[in-house]
Design an enzyme around this catalytic site. Structure first.
Site, short mmCIF file in Angstrom:
data_model
loop_
_atom_site.label_atom_id
_atom_site.label_comp_id
_atom_site.label_asym_id
_atom_site.label_seq_id
_atom_site.Cartn_x
_atom_site.Cartn_y
_atom_site.Cartn_z
CB SER A 9 -3.15 4.01 1.68
OG SER A 9 -2.04 4.02 0.81
CB ALA A 251 -13.48 4.38 -5.74
CE LYS A 252 -9.16 2.79 0.93
NZ LYS A 252 -7.85 3.17 1.52
NE ARG A 253 -12.72 8.79 -7.14
CZ ARG A 253 -11.79 7.96 -7.57
NH1 ARG A 253 -10.82 7.58 -6.74
NH2 ARG A 253 -11.79 7.52 -8.81
NE ARG A 255 -20.93 7.27 2.31
CZ ARG A 255 -20.41 7.21 3.53
NH1 ARG A 255 -19.31 7.86 3.81
NH2 ARG A 255 -21.02 6.50 4.47
#
Length: 279
Positions: A9, A251-253, A255
């Site tokens: 995504s 994870a993107k969240r 960083r």
């Protein structure tokens, strides 16, 4: 024919975990002499950005991957998902749910075992539903697990060639409790992940779904939708999650260090491939 996909995504930049998953799928397709497909899962228009999609393709090309063209973008195929939703509605397998996320969370908290995966609702009485629609209240279409169980009338399974989070492997029986009455579509997004992904996998001829084991439980929901929509069931191959030095998955969240940052810091694609176990 063997066909698999990498389906990110575009809500942020790719990191090592994404690279590991993309390389795992790409290498499996290469060894099988099959197809490797890039799919952009951009149905969440509130978070997806064109610049992230461009960065995804730049990162994958830097890694040395190639994929079929044109790339399927979910946002360009909403009619496919709507048609699938209408089939489920026509068979009485989906209902309008007017409960908010907060209300459902409160229901779950009051339940004896408090599990989001097992929440079940029910359609409103016709008169109440009509009044709430007339008042313009928001709702989500949810799969009725009770109606689905009646329609399927028997056990379902899927083939796991990799490994789930608890070591699950082989022929896995679908657990009817997992997922509960999942959201199929909502006003702000249009279509939800589970419905879109099974439609895409069927339309793109995906024979093997290769992805992280954090999505293992989602397979139970998706296999149920495949059966209800008369779609083929791919073979599943879940892989381990890549962990950082702190023991947490990338994870993107959180960083996590991005591939763009690694590239800017002088890392070569060959070095990253070696680090990830792809010599």
């Amino acid at each position: 024919m063997f066909a698999t996909r990498f389906a990110p995504s575009p809500t942020g930049l790719l990191h090592r975990g994404h690279a590991f998953s993309a390389l795992t799928a790409h290498e499996a397709a290469r060894r099988a002499g099959g197809r490797f497909i890039l799919r952009i899962e951009d149905i969440d228009t509130t978070r997806c950005r064109p610049e992230f999609e461009a960065a995804i393709q730049e990162d994958l090309a830097w890694l040395g991957l190639d994929w079929e063209r044109p790339v399927r973008r979910q946002s360009e195929h909403l009619a496919d998902y709507q048609a699938a939703l209408e089939r489920l509605i026509a068979r009485g397998l989906a209902y309008r749910c007017f409960r908010t996320r907060k209300e459902i969370s409160e229901d779950i908290a009051r339940a004896p075992h408090g599990a989001m995966e097992t929440w079940r609702g029910a359609p409103l009485p016709p008169g109440e539903e009509a009044a709430r629609l007339a008042a313009g209240e928001s709702f989500a279409w949810r799969l009725s697990l009770e109606a689905a169980e009646q329609a399927l009338g028997g056990d379902l399974d899927f083939v796991e060639e990799g490994e789930g989070p608890l070591g699950e492997h082989g022929v896995i029986r679908v657990d009817p409790a997992l997922g509960g009455d999942v959201v199929l579509a909502r006003k702000d997004v249009g279509v939800a992940y589970h419905l879109a992904v099974v439609v895409d996998d069927a339309l793109q001829g995906i024979s093997h779904v290769i992805r992280g084991c954090d999505l293992f439980q989602a397979t139970h929901v998706q296999r149920r939708l495949q059966a209800l929509l008369d779609l083929p069931a791919p073979v599943y191959r879940h892989h381990r999650l890549l962990l950082g030095a702190d023991g947490r998955r990338y994870a993107k969240r959180d960083r996590a260090e991005t591939l763009a940052e690694l590239r800017a810091g002088g890392m070569t694609p060959q070095a990253l491939r070696r680090e990830l176990g792809f010599d």
